[in-house]
Design a protein around this motif. Sequence first.
Motif, PDB file in Angstrom:
ATOM      1  N   LYS A  28       0.833  -1.209   0.000  1.00 29.28           N
ATOM      2  CA  LYS A  28       0.000   0.000   0.000  1.00 29.28           C
ATOM      3  C   LYS A  28       0.865   1.256   0.000  1.00 29.28           C
ATOM      4  N   SER A  29       1.877   1.298   0.841  1.00 34.30           N
ATOM      5  CA  SER A  29       2.736   2.487   0.925  1.00 34.30           C
ATOM      6  C   SER A  29       3.401   2.762  -0.417  1.00 34.30           C
ATOM      7  N   ILE A  30       3.924   1.714  -1.043  1.00 28.62           N
ATOM      8  CA  ILE A  30       4.648   1.894  -2.305  1.00 28.62           C
ATOM      9  C   ILE A  30       3.664   2.244  -3.426  1.00 28.62           C
ATOM     10  N   HIS A  32       0.783   4.004  -3.239  1.00 31.44           N
ATOM     11  CA  HIS A  32       0.453   5.448  -3.163  1.00 31.44           C
ATOM     12  C   HIS A  32       1.582   6.278  -3.760  1.00 31.44           C
ATOM     13  N   ARG A  33       2.805   5.950  -3.335  1.00 30.09           N
ATOM     14  CA  ARG A  33       3.959   6.751  -3.750  1.00 30.09           C
ATOM     15  C   ARG A  33       4.205   6.640  -5.247  1.00 30.09           C
ATOM     16  N   ALA A  34       4.028   5.448  -5.817  1.00 30.43           N
ATOM     17  CA  ALA A  34       4.274   5.276  -7.254  1.00 30.43           C
ATOM     18  C   ALA A  34       3.342   6.189  -8.054  1.00 30.43           C
ATOM     19  N   GLY A 101      -5.140   7.722   5.581  1.00 28.85           N
ATOM     20  CA  GLY A 101      -4.259   8.711   6.199  1.00 28.85           C
ATOM     21  C   GLY A 101      -3.022   8.964   5.355  1.00 28.85           C
ATOM     22  N   THR A 102      -2.476   7.916   4.766  1.00 29.86           N
ATOM     23  CA  THR A 102      -1.273   8.084   3.940  1.00 29.86           C
ATOM     24  C   THR A 102      -1.589   8.971   2.738  1.00 29.86           C
ATOM     25  N   ALA A 103      -2.705   8.690   2.056  1.00 27.47           N
ATOM     26  CA  ALA A 103      -3.078   9.500   0.893  1.00 27.47           C
ATOM     27  C   ALA A 103      -3.249  10.957   1.311  1.00 27.47           C
ATOM     28  N   VAL A 172       7.300  12.981  16.227  1.00 26.62           N
ATOM     29  CA  VAL A 172       6.931  11.558  16.349  1.00 26.62           C
ATOM     30  C   VAL A 172       7.530  10.801  15.165  1.00 26.62           C
ATOM     31  N   ALA A 173       7.734   9.518  15.365  1.00 21.47           N
ATOM     32  CA  ALA A 173       8.236   8.694  14.263  1.00 21.47           C
ATOM     33  C   ALA A 173       7.074   8.477  13.301  1.00 21.47           C
ATOM     34  N   SER A 174       7.100   9.144  12.152  1.00 21.30           N
ATOM     35  CA  SER A 174       6.014   8.998  11.188  1.00 21.30           C
ATOM     36  C   SER A 174       6.539   9.133   9.765  1.00 21.30           C
ATOM     37  N   ALA A 175       6.424   8.034   9.031  1.00 17.60           N
ATOM     38  CA  ALA A 175       6.844   8.058   7.623  1.00 17.60           C
ATOM     39  C   ALA A 175       5.926   8.952   6.801  1.00 17.60           C
ATOM     40  N   GLN A 176       4.687   9.089   7.235  1.00 18.13           N
ATOM     41  CA  GLN A 176       3.757   9.955   6.498  1.00 18.13           C
ATOM     42  C   GLN A 176       4.188  11.413   6.606  1.00 18.13           C
ATOM     43  N   VAL A 177       4.531  11.849   7.806  1.00 16.16           N
ATOM     44  CA  VAL A 177       4.936  13.250   7.982  1.00 16.16           C
ATOM     45  C   VAL A 177       6.270  13.497   7.275  1.00 16.16           C
ATOM     46  N   MET A 324       7.000  -2.140  12.699  1.00 20.32           N
ATOM     47  CA  MET A 324       5.853  -3.064  12.696  1.00 20.32           C
ATOM     48  C   MET A 324       4.586  -2.339  13.142  1.00 20.32           C
ATOM     49  N   ILE A 325       4.532  -1.030  12.819  1.00 19.90           N
ATOM     50  CA  ILE A 325       3.486  -0.191  13.397  1.00 19.90           C
ATOM     51  C   ILE A 325       2.074  -0.670  13.034  1.00 19.90           C
ATOM     52  N   ASP A 326       1.922  -1.251  11.840  1.00 18.99           N
ATOM     53  CA  ASP A 326       0.582  -1.694  11.425  1.00 18.99           C
ATOM     54  C   ASP A 326       0.287  -3.142  11.823  1.00 18.99           C
ATOM     55  N   GLU A 327       1.259  -3.808  12.443  1.00 17.59           N
ATOM     56  CA  GLU A 327       1.115  -5.244  12.705  1.00 17.59           C
ATOM     57  C   GLU A 327       0.712  -5.579  14.148  1.00 17.59           C
ATOM     58  N   LYS A 348       1.702   4.414  21.642  1.00 16.83           N
ATOM     59  CA  LYS A 348       0.921   5.655  21.628  1.00 16.83           C
ATOM     60  C   LYS A 348       0.374   5.971  20.230  1.00 16.83           C
ATOM     61  N   GLU A 349       1.191   5.770  19.208  1.00 17.05           N
ATOM     62  CA  GLU A 349       0.770   6.118  17.837  1.00 17.05           C
ATOM     63  C   GLU A 349      -0.434   5.287  17.364  1.00 17.05           C
ATOM     64  N   LEU A 350      -0.633   4.120  17.984  1.00 15.14           N
ATOM     65  CA  LEU A 350      -1.776   3.291  17.561  1.00 15.14           C
ATOM     66  C   LEU A 350      -3.105   3.976  17.848  1.00 15.14           C
ATOM     67  N   VAL A 352      -3.996   6.841  17.008  1.00 16.17           N
ATOM     68  CA  VAL A 352      -4.430   7.747  15.933  1.00 16.17           C
ATOM     69  C   VAL A 352      -4.375   7.075  14.564  1.00 16.17           C
ATOM     70  N   LYS A 353      -4.606   5.782  14.531  1.00 19.22           N
ATOM     71  CA  LYS A 353      -4.672   5.070  13.248  1.00 19.22           C
ATOM     72  C   LYS A 353      -6.123   5.115  12.745  1.00 19.22           C
ATOM     73  N   GLU A 354      -6.492   4.194  11.837  1.00 15.25           N
ATOM     74  CA  GLU A 354      -7.833   4.214  11.267  1.00 15.25           C
ATOM     75  C   GLU A 354      -8.900   4.183  12.368  1.00 15.25           C
ATOM     76  N   HIS A 400      -9.736  -1.652   8.730  1.00 13.63           N
ATOM     77  CA  HIS A 400      -9.492  -2.898   7.999  1.00 13.63           C
ATOM     78  C   HIS A 400      -8.658  -3.894   8.773  1.00 13.63           C
ATOM     79  N   ARG A 401      -7.649  -3.406   9.499  1.00 12.64           N
ATOM     80  CA  ARG A 401      -6.756  -4.349  10.182  1.00 12.64           C
ATOM     81  C   ARG A 401      -7.412  -4.976  11.410  1.00 12.64           C
ATOM     82  N   ILE A 402      -8.322  -4.263  12.026  1.00 12.05           N
ATOM     83  CA  ILE A 402      -9.075  -4.860  13.137  1.00 12.05           C
ATOM     84  C   ILE A 402      -9.974  -5.965  12.576  1.00 12.05           C
TER      85      ILE A 402
END
Length: 446
Positions: A28-30, A32-34, A101-103, A172-177, A324-327, A348-350, A352-354, A400-402
């Motif tokens: 998914k991450s790749i 969006h970026r592509a 959120g990534t989009a 915060v550690a965030s690849a999106q930001v 492993m933030i989404d796992e 903590k970051e979990l 503010v996910k979906e 979705h992940r829940i």
Amino acid sequence: MDAAAPRKMLSRRPPGPLAGALAVPGDKSISHRALMFGALAVGETRITGLLEGEDVLRTAAAMRALGAVVTRDGPGAWRVAGRGVGGLAEPADVLDMGNSGTAARLLAGILASHDLFAVMTGDASLRGRPMRRVIEPLSACGARFAARAGGRLPMAIEGAKDPLPLDYRLPVASAQVKSAVLLAGLNAPGETRVEEPEATRDHSENMLRHFGASVTVEPAGRGRIIRLIGQPELRGADVAVPGDPSSASFPLVAALLVAGSRLVIEGVGLNPLRTGLLATLAEMGAAIEITNARLAGGEPVGDLVVAHGPLRGVDVPAERAPSMIDEYPILAVAAACATGTTRMRGLKELRVKESDRLAATAALLAVNGVAVEIIDDDLLVHGSGAPPAGGGLVATQMDHRIAMSALVLGLATAAPVMVDDTGFIETSFPGFIGLMNALGGAMGPA
Ligand code: S3P
């Protein structure tokens, strides 16, 4: 998501093991970026293996609305004719990023350094998620933002006429930001610099280089300093999207939990900043082998061979969270079937996910008879060594992940697990239920 009736589903213990070989949808991450980098490049970008989930389709639609020509040639095969860095056009209507959120956050970075006006919104989940984390750094390039209270969508963006380069240390550690800042910096003269306190997924850095930008990365403690030279001419490129390791985690854990199972998950992305779950499951005693390791489209890829076996509880350090933030929801399901306590630290970051994924994960386990605690930002799952009772109704909360984690749990529990709405699985893993059933799973209408 469309507003169709919630799709309730039941997952039950299958009569036999899960077996076979499978491929999971593209990362998914790749994906969006592509699409985004393709839209910012001159010439044609050809993508194979693109994830055709709702989240990524929102990004494709947004790139079209900004003037890129985005064409689907076949399953996963897409082409983007880009407009060059700084060349996107003002969208005629509101950009709806759905559940993603990534989009939303990456797009905010792109819009911030284009001289245009745009309004962005999303579904009820996305409209509840914090955007201040991108508004604050992106304002420094000269863009102006107006958002709802608390920095929530919908949000109006007036991009900078003469964007300034950015110099930002992520709180915060965030690849999106990180990616939002780099995307804004693309259309500013001079050097944009981002410092991250902990290393997060580096797909943006890798893909920017692949499209011809000058990006340097140097280690700084546990984190990194990334420098980008602005206003490069990005050139369209070929992108082969690997299988999403986050999606692979669901069949992977299912095979660990269902007696006698053995699965081969082919072509999974194994970027070292995404493999924290594999390290954790190995510590828990899981038998997972990587075969056929190779490089594909600049990213490490391999096949995962996984077999059922007993698991033991472990202590998962906070430093591992970015990889492993989404796992965590699916790890918590594995932990519920392990012997002993698993403590997952620093989550903590979990929140503010979906969904508030820390609370949603704890609730999904508790309702199925698992002893679980939240202490500060840690999740503790007390496994008895046997599968939990099950029988619960899980509230997916537009996440979705829940939903997928609950359905995997139901493959192991004594009584079936019910999920209130599986529709959101389409955001990241179209065909999940059919695929799991083809491997021997037992998921069906409630
Ligand atoms: C993503 C980064 C992570 C992750 C999300 C995808 C990305 O979010 O949870 O699913 O593609 O950059 P954060 O940056 O909020 O940690």
